[in-house]
Design a protein around this motif. Structure first.
Motif, PDB file in Angstrom:
ATOM      1  N   GLN A 280      10.542  -7.206 -28.841  1.00  0.00           N
ATOM      2  CA  GLN A 280       9.189  -7.224 -29.184  1.00  0.00           C
ATOM      3  C   GLN A 280       8.922  -5.741 -30.187  1.00  0.00           C
ATOM      4  O   GLN A 280       9.592  -4.792 -28.841  1.00  0.00           O
ATOM      5  CB  GLN A 280       8.535  -7.459 -28.397  1.00  0.00           C
ATOM      6  CG  GLN A 280       7.140  -7.182 -28.482  1.00  0.00           C
ATOM      7  CD  GLN A 280       5.815  -7.549 -27.553  1.00  0.00           C
ATOM      8  OE1 GLN A 280       5.688  -7.156 -26.673  1.00  0.00           O
ATOM      9  NE2 GLN A 280       4.715  -7.985 -28.124  1.00  0.00           N
ATOM     10  N   ARG A 285       5.331  -8.269 -32.763  1.00  0.00           N
ATOM     11  CA  ARG A 285       6.405  -9.639 -33.264  1.00  0.00           C
ATOM     12  C   ARG A 285       7.785  -9.607 -32.253  1.00  0.00           C
ATOM     13  O   ARG A 285       8.027  -8.629 -32.183  1.00  0.00           O
ATOM     14  CB  ARG A 285       6.214  -9.762 -34.845  1.00  0.00           C
ATOM     15  CG  ARG A 285       5.255  -9.861 -34.941  1.00  0.00           C
ATOM     16  CD  ARG A 285       4.795  -9.772 -37.313  1.00  0.00           C
ATOM     17  NE  ARG A 285       3.242 -10.129 -37.566  1.00  0.00           N
ATOM     18  CZ  ARG A 285       3.695 -10.143 -38.726  1.00  0.00           C
ATOM     19  NH1 ARG A 285       4.684 -10.565 -39.440  1.00  0.00           N
ATOM     20  NH2 ARG A 285       2.172 -10.483 -39.148  1.00  0.00           N
ATOM     21  N   TRP A 286       8.335 -10.287 -32.193  1.00  0.00           N
ATOM     22  CA  TRP A 286       9.496 -10.075 -32.023  1.00  0.00           C
ATOM     23  C   TRP A 286      10.654 -10.655 -32.949  1.00  0.00           C
ATOM     24  O   TRP A 286      10.525 -11.540 -33.889  1.00  0.00           O
ATOM     25  CB  TRP A 286       9.592 -11.438 -31.104  1.00  0.00           C
ATOM     26  CG  TRP A 286       8.742 -11.223 -29.454  1.00  0.00           C
ATOM     27  CD1 TRP A 286       7.419 -11.769 -29.216  1.00  0.00           C
ATOM     28  CD2 TRP A 286       9.068 -10.809 -28.266  1.00  0.00           C
ATOM     29  NE1 TRP A 286       7.123 -11.467 -28.380  1.00  0.00           N
ATOM     30  CE2 TRP A 286       8.029 -10.172 -27.045  1.00  0.00           C
ATOM     31  CE3 TRP A 286      10.059 -10.507 -27.562  1.00  0.00           C
ATOM     32  CZ2 TRP A 286       7.740 -10.176 -25.663  1.00  0.00           C
ATOM     33  CZ3 TRP A 286      10.339  -9.857 -26.609  1.00  0.00           C
ATOM     34  CH2 TRP A 286       9.411 -10.039 -25.818  1.00  0.00           C
TER      35      TRP A 286
END
Length: 419
Positions: A280, A285-286
């Protein structure tokens, strides 16, 4: 009664507030020294960046023992043993457990041999450090990670108790511990260092001047570009590209390991680098992080070259290369948008850190490419050398001697000579 020294005089000034500088400041302050650590904060944007850039502006580094040379793994192991204490005292967690898997062809025919992907060397180093690793045949590798599709004939070497280390968070923890022990953190750039009347004077761009009994220069990839040393080091500095590919979350690829991967097909080299399990980033967001092929394409030497590289945002061609690697590796996984980020890396000719005297009052420390995971121990060694004036560790000092560059040295010229 003697008067107290002015605020601008300290026992140790540390130039550079990245992994090595932060760790050096922490260990020196906890040893009772008066310390100032000087370094700019991370720039808000790289699109209009000027000046140097730090490789630790990232969220993920592999922390494991499957490395060469052995001393690198030993330094990392020493650091890792102190991480629980550092996390507990600062409240900053910078570790995520992962499997580290080095993937390589069984036979390297047609590919230049490299100890970076020599299973016997890597396994031997791990055994010397008492760390268990598994040798996985191609069939065992496929069975261990059924959601991944590896190139035929590729085996794996696995360390189950490895970590993804967040270098931004590691630096934050080291600096928090340093400040708690009495160090002063100055968010500015050191622009000059000179010996004056048996002391070292360090001038910053905006915050004034400090004098110190000793100085540690821990400016990483930018060391030669800063002009803070009287002569350049033999360090190879490159602009690297990190490609981030968005995925749905941490479980987008269940139980995905983090991999050092050498990919060969029909004797042809296709990819060599790192593929990291989902991480992350600050935007929430990943991403899957991939870095590898283009490393040596961007030699850097000057401040202006580093800044110009950073402003590019990374090598755009790496996006399609990354997507090709991930489509083969993760069939059926939905891959989101991809983008690049600039990074800088440096290496020493012997692949070991420099921890050595630049003059009688200045220690220089350079990580030698694997800085984040070994930074705490490298900083401890640098701090001890600067404060005591002597090398007292059981590791021989010769392992970390600085190699000074001849006239006309540059990364581009050195690579040309090597080829």
């Amino acid at each position: 009664m003697t008067s107290s020294p002015p605020r601008t005089h300290v026992d140790l000034a540390v130039i550079g507030a990245g992994p090595l500088g932060a760790a050096t400041a922490r260990h020196a302050a906890e040893a009772g020294a008066r310390v100032v650590v000087i370094g700019p904060d991370e720039p808000a944007d790289f699109a209009d960046h000027e000046g140097v850039w730090a490789g630790h502006y990232d969220q993920g580094r592999l922390c494991h023992v499957l490395e060469v040379p052995l001393v690198t793994s030993l330094l990392a192991t020493r650091s890792t043993r102190r991480f629980d204490d550092l996390i507990g005292r600062t409240g900053i967690n910078f570790l995520t457990p992962t499997h580290s898997v080095t993937v390589m062809p069984e036979a390297a025919s047609g590919v230049a041999a490299s100890t970076w992907f020599d299973a016997d060397v890597l396994a031997g180093n791990a055994a010397d450090l008492g760390v268990a690793v598994d040798r996985l045949t191609p069939d065992e590798l496929a069975a261990a990670y059924p959601q991944l599709s590896f190139e035929p004939g590729h085996l794996g070497l696995r360390q189950r108790d490895a970590f993804i280390l967040n270098p931004r968070a590691l630096v934050a923890a080291e600096l928090r511990a340093a400040v708690a022990a009495g160090a002063e953190l100055v968010r500015d750039e050191a622009v000059a260092r000179e010996l004056v009347d048996g002391q070292v004077r360090v001038r910053t761009a905006r915050s004034g001047t400090w004098t110190a009994d000793k100085v540690v220069v821990a400016t990483g990839c930018a060391t030669n570009a800063t002009g803070l040393l009287d002569r350049p080091l033999q360090t190879l500095t490159f602009g690297a590209t990190v490609t981030l590919v968005e995925v749905s979350g941490p479980d987008a690829v269940p139980d995905m390991p983090t991999m050092m991967m050498l990919k060969v097909r029909d004797g042809d080299y296709l990819f060599g680098g790192i593929v990291m399990a989902p991480v992350q980033y600050p935007d929430g967001r990943w991403y899957l992080k991939v870095s590898g092929n283009s490393l040596l394409a961007n030699p850097l030497d000057t401040r202006e070259e580093i800044a110009a590289w950073v402003r590019t945002g990374g090598r755009a061609e790496d996006v399609e290369e990354t997507m090709a690697v991930l489509r083969d590796l993760l069939p059926g996984v939905e891959l989101g948008p991809a983008r690049t980020r600039p990074c800088t890396v440096c290496a020493t000719p012997h692949d070991r850190p420099y921890i050595d005297w630049a003059d009688e009052r200045t220690v220089v420390v350079v990580e030698g490419e694997r800085g984040a995971m070994a930074a705490d121990e490298i900083g401890r060694l640098a701090s001890g050398l600067a404060l005591t004036g002597a090398w007292t560790d059981t590791l021989p000092a010769e392992n970390f001697r600085a190699l000074w560059a001849p006239e006309g040295w540059s990364t581009a010229a050195a690579i040309g000579r090597a080829s």
